[in-house]
Design an enzyme around this catalytic site. Structure first.
Site, mmCIF file in Angstrom:
data_model
loop_
_atom_site.group_PDB
_atom_site.id
_atom_site.type_symbol
_atom_site.label_atom_id
_atom_site.label_comp_id
_atom_site.label_asym_id
_atom_site.label_seq_id
_atom_site.Cartn_x
_atom_site.Cartn_y
_atom_site.Cartn_z
ATOM 1 N N SER A 145 35.299 75.078 44.855
ATOM 2 C CA SER A 145 35.213 74.307 43.604
ATOM 3 C C SER A 145 33.771 73.878 43.369
ATOM 4 C CB SER A 145 36.091 73.059 43.716
ATOM 5 O OG SER A 145 35.869 72.202 42.610
ATOM 6 N N TYR A 157 38.390 65.602 48.814
ATOM 7 C CA TYR A 157 38.484 66.921 48.160
ATOM 8 C C TYR A 157 37.132 67.630 48.093
ATOM 9 C CZ TYR A 157 39.504 70.446 44.622
ATOM 10 O OH TYR A 157 39.638 71.635 43.945
HETATM 11 N N1 LIG Z 1 42.361 73.650 38.282
HETATM 12 C C1 LIG Z 1 41.131 73.203 38.515
HETATM 13 O O1 LIG Z 1 40.538 72.451 37.695
HETATM 14 C C2 LIG Z 1 40.416 73.639 39.776
HETATM 15 C C3 LIG Z 1 39.015 73.480 39.817
HETATM 16 C C4 LIG Z 1 38.336 73.894 40.966
HETATM 17 C C5 LIG Z 1 39.021 74.430 42.018
HETATM 18 N N2 LIG Z 1 40.388 74.546 41.964
HETATM 19 C C6 LIG Z 1 41.071 75.122 43.141
HETATM 20 O O2 LIG Z 1 41.843 76.225 42.711
HETATM 21 C C7 LIG Z 1 42.891 76.464 43.663
HETATM 22 C C8 LIG Z 1 44.178 76.741 42.915
HETATM 23 O O3 LIG Z 1 44.557 75.586 42.204
HETATM 24 P P1 LIG Z 1 45.155 75.639 40.712
HETATM 25 O O4 LIG Z 1 44.145 75.059 39.822
HETATM 26 O O5 LIG Z 1 45.697 76.968 40.428
HETATM 27 O O6 LIG Z 1 46.298 74.535 40.859
HETATM 28 P P2 LIG Z 1 47.898 74.637 40.851
HETATM 29 O O7 LIG Z 1 48.368 75.249 39.580
HETATM 30 O O8 LIG Z 1 48.358 73.274 41.198
HETATM 31 O O9 LIG Z 1 48.220 75.642 42.053
HETATM 32 C C9 LIG Z 1 48.069 75.250 43.400
HETATM 33 C C10 LIG Z 1 48.743 76.272 44.311
HETATM 34 O O10 LIG Z 1 48.577 75.851 45.679
HETATM 35 C C11 LIG Z 1 49.838 75.905 46.320
HETATM 36 N N3 LIG Z 1 49.931 74.911 47.379
HETATM 37 C C12 LIG Z 1 49.694 73.578 47.295
HETATM 38 N N4 LIG Z 1 49.972 72.978 48.465
HETATM 39 C C13 LIG Z 1 50.397 73.951 49.308
HETATM 40 C C14 LIG Z 1 50.852 73.965 50.668
HETATM 41 N N5 LIG Z 1 50.962 72.834 51.393
HETATM 42 N N6 LIG Z 1 51.194 75.147 51.223
HETATM 43 C C15 LIG Z 1 51.131 76.297 50.498
HETATM 44 N N7 LIG Z 1 50.716 76.347 49.207
HETATM 45 C C16 LIG Z 1 50.363 75.195 48.632
HETATM 46 C C17 LIG Z 1 50.862 75.628 45.214
HETATM 47 O O11 LIG Z 1 52.122 76.206 45.516
HETATM 48 P P3 LIG Z 1 53.467 75.435 45.999
HETATM 49 O O12 LIG Z 1 53.516 74.101 45.320
HETATM 50 O O13 LIG Z 1 54.552 76.401 45.604
HETATM 51 O O14 LIG Z 1 53.319 75.343 47.483
HETATM 52 C C18 LIG Z 1 50.239 76.365 44.034
HETATM 53 O O15 LIG Z 1 50.624 77.724 44.067
HETATM 54 C C19 LIG Z 1 42.913 75.226 44.573
HETATM 55 O O16 LIG Z 1 42.303 75.541 45.811
HETATM 56 C C20 LIG Z 1 42.077 74.206 43.812
HETATM 57 O O17 LIG Z 1 41.454 73.291 44.686
HETATM 58 C C21 LIG Z 1 41.093 74.178 40.865
#
Ligand SMILES: NC(=O)c1ccc[n+]([C@@H]2O[C@H](COP(=O)([O-])OP(=O)(O)OC[C@H]3O[C@@H](n4cnc5c(N)ncnc54)[C@H](OP(=O)(O)O)[C@@H]3O)[C@@H](O)[C@H]2O)c1
Length: 263
Positions: A145, A157
């Site tokens: 991130s 985080y």
């Molecule tokens: N969205 C943003 O603004 C943003 C910005 C920078 C970086 N990111 C990074 O992008 C990545 C993906 O996030 P996203 O934005 O796509 O958010 P999201 O829609 O909330 O997706 C998060 C994913 O992580 C999985 N997950 C969470 N806890 C878990 C666990 N204990 N074991 C296995 N899987 C788990 C969830 O699946 P389940 O709930 O089915 O387990 C879900 O598939 C993350 O690493 C996040 O830090 C996001």
């Protein structure tokens, strides 16, 4: 006689939602078979059915990456696939934020977050890379991130993401010249379930918000160019460049003015 050319296999963690679903879908479109990892079995099965309908083979591997025993099943799929096809691309994407200040947050909540955002990334890389190096091909994309470049308050985080970026850049060097590639993907605010999962709405102005399909398309283009770091979006490229040029005390002053919680 040679057999049919094997399709490459990608294992995507956090495939049930957001950026991970987008990675699985775009990689299937590029001819990959998929191993889909997350906790929500119903959502993974629905995605697997959709991808199979488009001609990809899709396995579902349900695992809570905060649980060492469940995580070990994912490590085994990467390190010792048995009769299954070896994984060519690992996308370490699962992750989440926590709300609240560091000193007020339950230590167990912080530790579980660390297991998913940091320890799982480290151990899945360690499981996948030896086989890739031995085969002379393959790669890893770690979803980090822009938060890892910026001083923030509240939870751990940003610290975890700084580690994931640094780990990826070190692994990029470790496997350089072996045919294996490692890249950190550093998105900014992206329209997924990420923020609502810890009770934040959509912080910041609209121009800061990226679409998940654009983030993943940019990441895969940067991976193809063998970049070690992918920062989708002109605004975030400027923010990351600025974070490297502006002295830390000034960044901290800016963060104190604008930040609350994860900040
Ligand atoms: N969205 C943003 O603004 C943003 C910005 C920078 C970086 N990111 C990074 O992008 C990545 C993906 O996030 P996203 O934005 O796509 O958010 P999201 O829609 O909330 O997706 C998060 C994913 O992580 C999985 N997950 C969470 N806890 C878990 C666990 N204990 N074991 C296995 N899987 C788990 C969830 O699946 P389940 O709930 O089915 O387990 C879900 O598939 C993350 O690493 C996040 O830090 C996001």
């Amino acid at each position: 006689m040679t057999g049919p050319i094997a399709r490459p296999v990608a294992l995507v963690t956090g495939a049930s939602s957001g950026i991970g679903t987008e990675f699985a879908t775009q990689l299937a479109g590029r001819g990959h078979d998929l191993v889909l990892v997350a906790r929500d079995e119903a959502r993974l099965e629905a995605l697997a059915t959709e991808l199979r309908g488009r001609g990809s083979h899709a396995e579902v591997l349900v695992a809570d990456l905060a649980d060492p025993a469940a995580r070990a099943r994912v490590e085994r799929r990467l390190a010792d696939p048995g009769d299954a096809a070896p994984v060519d691309l690992l996308v370490n994407n699962a992750g989440y934020g926590t709300a609240g200040e560091f000193i007020e947050t339950d230590p167990a909540v912080l530790a579980a977050n660390h297991e998913v955002n940091v320890t799982a990334v480290l151990l899945l890389c360690r499981a996948a890379l030896p086989g890739m190096v031995a085969r002379g091909r393959g790669g890893v994309i770690n979803t980090s991130s822009v938060a890892g470049f910026l001083p923030g308050r509240g939870s751990v985080y940003g610290a975890g993401k700084a580690y994931v970026t640094a780990l990826s850049q070190n692994l990029f060097m470790s496997v350089y010249g072996t045919g294996v590639h490692v890249m950190a993907l550093c998105p900014g605010y992206t329209k997924t379930e990420f923020h609502e999962r810890f009770g934040q709405g959509r912080p910041g102005p609209g121009f800061l918000w990226l679409e998940a399909d654009r983030v993943v398309a940019d990441a895969l283009a940067d991976y193809d160019r063998r970049r070690e770091l992918s920062v989708p979006g002109a605004v975030y490229k400027a923010i990351v460049a600025g974070s490297r040029l502006v002295p830390l005390p000034i960044l901290q002053r800016l963060a104190r003015r604008s930040a609350s919680g994860r900040g």
